[in-house]
Design a protein around this motif. Sequence first.
Motif, PDB file in Angstrom:
ATOM      1  N   GLY A  17     -11.945  -2.659   4.069  1.00  0.00           N
ATOM      2  CA  GLY A  17     -12.128  -2.802   5.512  1.00  0.00           C
ATOM      3  C   GLY A  17     -10.968  -3.478   6.216  1.00  0.00           C
ATOM      4  O   GLY A  17     -11.105  -3.938   7.335  1.00  0.00           O
ATOM      5  N   ILE A  18      -9.827  -3.543   5.582  1.00  0.00           N
ATOM      6  CA  ILE A  18      -8.648  -4.178   6.160  1.00  0.00           C
ATOM      7  C   ILE A  18      -7.913  -3.166   7.022  1.00  0.00           C
ATOM      8  O   ILE A  18      -7.954  -1.967   6.772  1.00  0.00           O
ATOM      9  N   GLN A  19      -7.184  -3.647   8.017  1.00  0.00           N
ATOM     10  CA  GLN A  19      -6.379  -2.765   8.851  1.00  0.00           C
ATOM     11  C   GLN A  19      -5.325  -2.075   8.000  1.00  0.00           C
ATOM     12  O   GLN A  19      -4.840  -2.630   7.014  1.00  0.00           O
ATOM     13  N   LYS A  20      -4.948  -0.854   8.413  1.00  0.00           N
ATOM     14  CA  LYS A  20      -3.959  -0.090   7.651  1.00  0.00           C
ATOM     15  C   LYS A  20      -2.624  -0.808   7.546  1.00  0.00           C
ATOM     16  O   LYS A  20      -1.925  -0.697   6.555  1.00  0.00           O
ATOM     17  N   THR A  21      -2.264  -1.552   8.570  1.00  0.00           N
ATOM     18  CA  THR A  21      -0.964  -2.211   8.571  1.00  0.00           C
ATOM     19  C   THR A  21      -0.919  -3.406   7.630  1.00  0.00           C
ATOM     20  O   THR A  21       0.164  -3.821   7.215  1.00  0.00           O
ATOM     21  N   LYS A  22      -2.060  -3.978   7.279  1.00  0.00           N
ATOM     22  CA  LYS A  22      -2.088  -5.161   6.421  1.00  0.00           C
ATOM     23  C   LYS A  22      -2.457  -4.864   4.978  1.00  0.00           C
ATOM     24  O   LYS A  22      -2.235  -5.697   4.111  1.00  0.00           O
ATOM     25  N   CYS A  23      -3.027  -3.718   4.713  1.00  0.00           N
ATOM     26  CA  CYS A  23      -3.493  -3.385   3.362  1.00  0.00           C
ATOM     27  C   CYS A  23      -2.296  -3.120   2.444  1.00  0.00           C
ATOM     28  O   CYS A  23      -1.459  -2.265   2.731  1.00  0.00           O
ATOM     29  N   PRO A  24      -2.177  -3.839   1.323  1.00  0.00           N
ATOM     30  CA  PRO A  24      -1.030  -3.637   0.433  1.00  0.00           C
ATOM     31  C   PRO A  24      -1.048  -2.284  -0.274  1.00  0.00           C
ATOM     32  O   PRO A  24      -0.001  -1.723  -0.571  1.00  0.00           O
ATOM     33  N   GLY A  25      -2.224  -1.738  -0.537  1.00  0.00           N
ATOM     34  CA  GLY A  25      -2.312  -0.431  -1.180  1.00  0.00           C
ATOM     35  C   GLY A  25      -1.796   0.676  -0.280  1.00  0.00           C
ATOM     36  O   GLY A  25      -1.065   1.574  -0.716  1.00  0.00           O
TER      37      GLY A  25
END
Length: 81
Positions: A17-25
């Motif tokens: 549920g993390i924002q796309k800009t913050k997700c490391p994957g």
Amino acid sequence: MAKKINKKKIVGVCPAGIQKTKCPGIKTTRQLRVMLLTVQRENNVNTDQVGKLRTALKERKIRGITVDCKTCSYNTSASSK
């Protein structure tokens, strides 16, 4: 009308549920795509490097992004269980 999900896409939404800009994957997948595009646009195309990047993206598609969620610092659902 229900929105259909394209299963062929590698990354659409972070499972944690993390924002796309913050997700490391998602970040690593985007970096692979950008590197592949820049290598392909060069005048002297290195076929070995293009092949490695393509296989890395294919492996990423097969594994999925949830593999990176186990080590993700933003994923609070895994640590609370």
